[in-house]
Design an enzyme around this catalytic site. Structure first.
Site, PDB file in Angstrom:
ATOM      1  N   ARG A 194      -9.447   0.598   9.325  1.00  0.00           N
ATOM      2  CA  ARG A 194      -9.054  -0.778   9.616  1.00  0.00           C
ATOM      3  C   ARG A 194     -10.094  -1.490  10.469  1.00  0.00           C
ATOM      4  O   ARG A 194      -9.907  -2.653  10.805  1.00  0.00           O
ATOM      5  CB  ARG A 194      -7.730  -0.775  10.363  1.00  0.00           C
ATOM      6  CG  ARG A 194      -6.511  -1.043   9.473  1.00  0.00           C
ATOM      7  CD  ARG A 194      -5.292  -0.911  10.354  1.00  0.00           C
ATOM      8  NE  ARG A 194      -4.162  -1.629   9.950  1.00  0.00           N
ATOM      9  CZ  ARG A 194      -3.060  -1.064   9.413  1.00  0.00           C
ATOM     10  NH1 ARG A 194      -3.038   0.215   9.131  1.00  0.00           N
ATOM     11  NH2 ARG A 194      -2.016  -1.795   9.144  1.00  0.00           N
TER      12      ARG A 194
ATOM     13  N   ARG B 151      11.576  -1.250  11.814  1.00  0.00           N
ATOM     14  CA  ARG B 151      10.280  -1.330  12.491  1.00  0.00           C
ATOM     15  C   ARG B 151      10.210  -2.574  13.368  1.00  0.00           C
ATOM     16  O   ARG B 151      10.316  -3.690  12.848  1.00  0.00           O
ATOM     17  CB  ARG B 151       9.147  -1.372  11.448  1.00  0.00           C
ATOM     18  CG  ARG B 151       8.855  -0.034  10.815  1.00  0.00           C
ATOM     19  CD  ARG B 151       7.759  -0.141   9.775  1.00  0.00           C
ATOM     20  NE  ARG B 151       6.528  -0.753  10.268  1.00  0.00           N
ATOM     21  CZ  ARG B 151       5.401  -0.783   9.573  1.00  0.00           C
ATOM     22  NH1 ARG B 151       5.358  -0.229   8.369  1.00  0.00           N
ATOM     23  NH2 ARG B 151       4.327  -1.363  10.064  1.00  0.00           N
TER      24      ARG B 151
ATOM     25  N   LYS C 292       0.828  -1.217   0.000  1.00  0.00           N
ATOM     26  CA  LYS C 292       0.000   0.000   0.000  1.00  0.00           C
ATOM     27  C   LYS C 292       0.859   1.262   0.000  1.00  0.00           C
ATOM     28  O   LYS C 292       0.620   2.181  -0.778  1.00  0.00           O
ATOM     29  CB  LYS C 292      -0.929   0.030   1.234  1.00  0.00           C
ATOM     30  CG  LYS C 292      -1.903  -1.127   1.310  1.00  0.00           C
ATOM     31  CD  LYS C 292      -2.904  -0.971   2.453  1.00  0.00           C
ATOM     32  CE  LYS C 292      -2.303  -1.002   3.839  1.00  0.00           C
ATOM     33  NZ  LYS C 292      -1.687  -2.281   4.235  1.00  0.00           N
TER      34      LYS C 292
ATOM     35  N   ARG D  55      -0.465  -9.282  13.499  1.00  0.00           N
ATOM     36  CA  ARG D  55      -1.022  -8.242  12.627  1.00  0.00           C
ATOM     37  C   ARG D  55      -2.001  -8.858  11.622  1.00  0.00           C
ATOM     38  O   ARG D  55      -3.021  -8.256  11.288  1.00  0.00           O
ATOM     39  CB  ARG D  55       0.097  -7.490  11.907  1.00  0.00           C
ATOM     40  CG  ARG D  55       0.839  -6.559  12.861  1.00  0.00           C
ATOM     41  CD  ARG D  55       2.193  -6.171  12.346  1.00  0.00           C
ATOM     42  NE  ARG D  55       2.155  -5.275  11.207  1.00  0.00           N
ATOM     43  CZ  ARG D  55       3.217  -5.025  10.430  1.00  0.00           C
ATOM     44  NH1 ARG D  55       4.365  -5.611  10.659  1.00  0.00           N
ATOM     45  NH2 ARG D  55       3.107  -4.181   9.420  1.00  0.00           N
TER      46      ARG D  55
ATOM     47  N   ARG E 266      11.668  -6.916   4.873  1.00  0.00           N
ATOM     48  CA  ARG E 266      11.619  -5.465   5.072  1.00  0.00           C
ATOM     49  C   ARG E 266      12.148  -5.090   6.451  1.00  0.00           C
ATOM     50  O   ARG E 266      12.811  -4.061   6.619  1.00  0.00           O
ATOM     51  CB  ARG E 266      10.162  -4.987   4.913  1.00  0.00           C
ATOM     52  CG  ARG E 266       9.978  -3.489   5.039  1.00  0.00           C
ATOM     53  CD  ARG E 266       8.578  -3.053   4.670  1.00  0.00           C
ATOM     54  NE  ARG E 266       7.637  -3.162   5.772  1.00  0.00           N
ATOM     55  CZ  ARG E 266       6.346  -2.818   5.713  1.00  0.00           C
ATOM     56  NH1 ARG E 266       5.836  -2.377   4.578  1.00  0.00           N
ATOM     57  NH2 ARG E 266       5.557  -2.934   6.749  1.00  0.00           N
TER      58      ARG E 266
HETATM   59  P1  AMP Z   1       0.981   0.189   8.898  1.00  0.00           P
HETATM   60  O1  AMP Z   1       2.133   1.088   8.719  1.00  0.00           O
HETATM   61  O2  AMP Z   1      -0.237   0.608   8.133  1.00  0.00           O
HETATM   62  O3  AMP Z   1       1.323  -1.275   8.681  1.00  0.00           O
HETATM   63  O4  AMP Z   1       0.550   0.301  10.440  1.00  0.00           O
HETATM   64  C1  AMP Z   1       1.433  -0.063  11.469  1.00  0.00           C
HETATM   65  C2  AMP Z   1       0.692  -0.173  12.784  1.00  0.00           C
HETATM   66  O5  AMP Z   1       0.112   1.102  13.125  1.00  0.00           O
HETATM   67  C3  AMP Z   1      -0.475  -1.150  12.817  1.00  0.00           C
HETATM   68  O6  AMP Z   1      -0.055  -2.498  13.049  1.00  0.00           O
HETATM   69  C4  AMP Z   1      -1.293  -0.584  13.969  1.00  0.00           C
HETATM   70  O7  AMP Z   1      -0.702  -0.903  15.226  1.00  0.00           O
HETATM   71  C5  AMP Z   1      -1.144   0.917  13.759  1.00  0.00           C
HETATM   72  N1  AMP Z   1      -2.201   1.443  12.871  1.00  0.00           N
HETATM   73  C6  AMP Z   1      -2.032   2.004  11.646  1.00  0.00           C
HETATM   74  N2  AMP Z   1      -3.214   2.371  11.117  1.00  0.00           N
HETATM   75  C7  AMP Z   1      -4.153   2.013  12.039  1.00  0.00           C
HETATM   76  C8  AMP Z   1      -5.577   2.098  12.085  1.00  0.00           C
HETATM   77  N3  AMP Z   1      -6.271   2.608  11.057  1.00  0.00           N
HETATM   78  N4  AMP Z   1      -6.204   1.639  13.190  1.00  0.00           N
HETATM   79  C9  AMP Z   1      -5.531   1.129  14.233  1.00  0.00           C
HETATM   80  N5  AMP Z   1      -4.198   0.981  14.247  1.00  0.00           N
HETATM   81  C10 AMP Z   1      -3.507   1.430  13.168  1.00  0.00           C
END
Ligand code: AMP
Length: 190
Positions: A89, A134, A14, A146, A128
């Site tokens: 989400r 991360r 994404k 996740r 990654r």
């Molecule tokens: P991402 O970078 O999109 O993979 O997000 C990394 C982490 O941020 C996720 O595993 C969640 O812990 C948190 N996170 C990101 N977006 C959301 C969301 N819309 N709702 C809840 N947690 C989020």
């Protein structure tokens, strides 16, 4: 105004695709994950709170996430449209986003999903993690958590958007350029 939700499991690409699409369609890219990581880096209260969830691979609570997203949209009111990446989400987030946009006389145009097999994505995230720094990319157990969060809380959104005739899916496996092309074909057809 065109508002796109870029949908997909962790590691589906994404963020990578958003970089191309935001330029091509002149959209404001809002990645909730990136905003949380920015807050963690700057040691804000929001960052400290989000980190306790993110480090375990759990979702950050809805109230916090929704409020943060709304304030980011409000900061970009002159935008020609938004590219939401990693938001919504949960069903509550999707409903809050719809209500919020409706209040502004706007709506989600489409949700486009990048589809890929879990096992390929787990390998991709571990790879990654070697360079991203991360914590949530570096431990297979956190990565699997996740996916569990995704399956339980995020996957039902497909039905939510399908019921509104706004759901499109593309194959997320291929070269970056091929996938940008697939996504663009959907957006151009809207
Ligand atoms: P991402 O970078 O999109 O993979 O997000 C990394 C982490 O941020 C996720 O595993 C969640 O812990 C948190 N996170 C990101 N977006 C959301 C969301 N819309 N709702 C809840 N947690 C989020």
């Amino acid at each position: 105004m065109i508002n796109i939700v870029l949908f997909g499991k962790p590691g589906a690409g994404k963020g990578t695709q958003a970089e191309f699409l935001k330029e091509k369609y002149n959209l404001t890219h809002l990645s909730t994950g990136d905003i949380f990581r920015f807050n963690i880096k700057n040691e804000t209260e929001l960052g400290k709170l989000a980190k306790t969830y993110m480090d375990k691979g759990d979702l950050v609570p809805d109230e916090v996430t929704i409020q943060m997203l709304q304030s980011e949209v409000d900061k970009n009111l002159e935008s020609k449209g938004f590219l939401f990446d990693g938001f919504p989400r949960t069903l509550s987030q999707a409903e809050a986003l719809d209500a919020f946009l409706e209040n502004k006389g706007d709506k989600i145009t489409a949700t486009v999903a990048l589809e890929a097999d879990d096992e390929i994505l787990v390998k991709r995230l571990l790879e990654r993690g070697k360079t991203s720094g991360r914590p949530d990319d570096q431990d297979e157990e956190k990565i699997r958590n996740r996916y569990q969060e995704y399956n339980e809380k995020t996957a039902p959104l497909m039905q939510y958007y399908k019921a509104q005739d706004k759901f499109y899916a593309v194959d997320g496996i291929g070269s970056i350029a091929e996938i940008t092309h697939r996504l663009s074909s959907v957006i151009d057809s809207l």
